[in-house]
Design a protein around this motif. Sequence first.
Motif: not given
Length: 256
Positions: A63-67
């Motif tokens: 999720f952090y990578s896909n912000r």
Amino acid sequence: VNHLAGRSEFYTAYTPYQAEIAQGRLEAILNFQTMVMDLTAMPIANASLLDEATAAAEALFMFYSNRSKDKIKNNANKFFISNTCFPQTIDVVKTRAVPYGIELVIGDTNTIKLDDSFFGMLIQYPDINGEINDYKKFVETAKEKDIQVAVATDLLALALLTPPGEWGADCVVGNSQRFGVPLGYGGPHAAFFACKEDYKRLIPGRIIGVSIDSEGNQALRMALQTREQHIKRDKATSNICTAQALLAIMASMYAV
């Protein structure tokens, strides 16, 4: 289950790279993926992970990578965890959050005020008290604020409950212990990891796919391995190195 899982064609060949000698193993893992997709109502699932807690930590990083660009620009670095998640899951997610400077907010889904500073969240269904909550409205509120939703769940419970994929989850994690694998003092049990198509280049681990061979017959192969921790190292999607494949095969045979 032992009769099926004990057949050598299902567990031979250490690595699915060698598709030509690992068709049985690949078939068993494909069964596992299909079972997870069916029960969670998610479009893609990988070929298992280490355990439930590390799978949740993988969801956090994914999720952090896909912000979104807006989230990155506004430095949205908060991740909400329901206080009814399992304590071991919360602990592992805490550890994973530190190097990325992610701020964890642990609280009650009924009272938390979600805002634009959050990029993701994790809820447990059924929760640690065995309660089955309706999170549909809560998830809708999260979506309005572009917050990605991970749900930790139990596969056997999903045989009866409304699956998270039907009420808005972006990622669904858990373990497959309830599917024919002994308790074993808490482990080992293959984890599962299923998500929406948007994440197919970020999903940790391997995905087994159906293809055709040079003679036009159906053949199975490793369609995707994003993690490549042994090649990319610090640039890898994930640095988790094991998938508990034998336990995943046992769970898939139990389902069969």
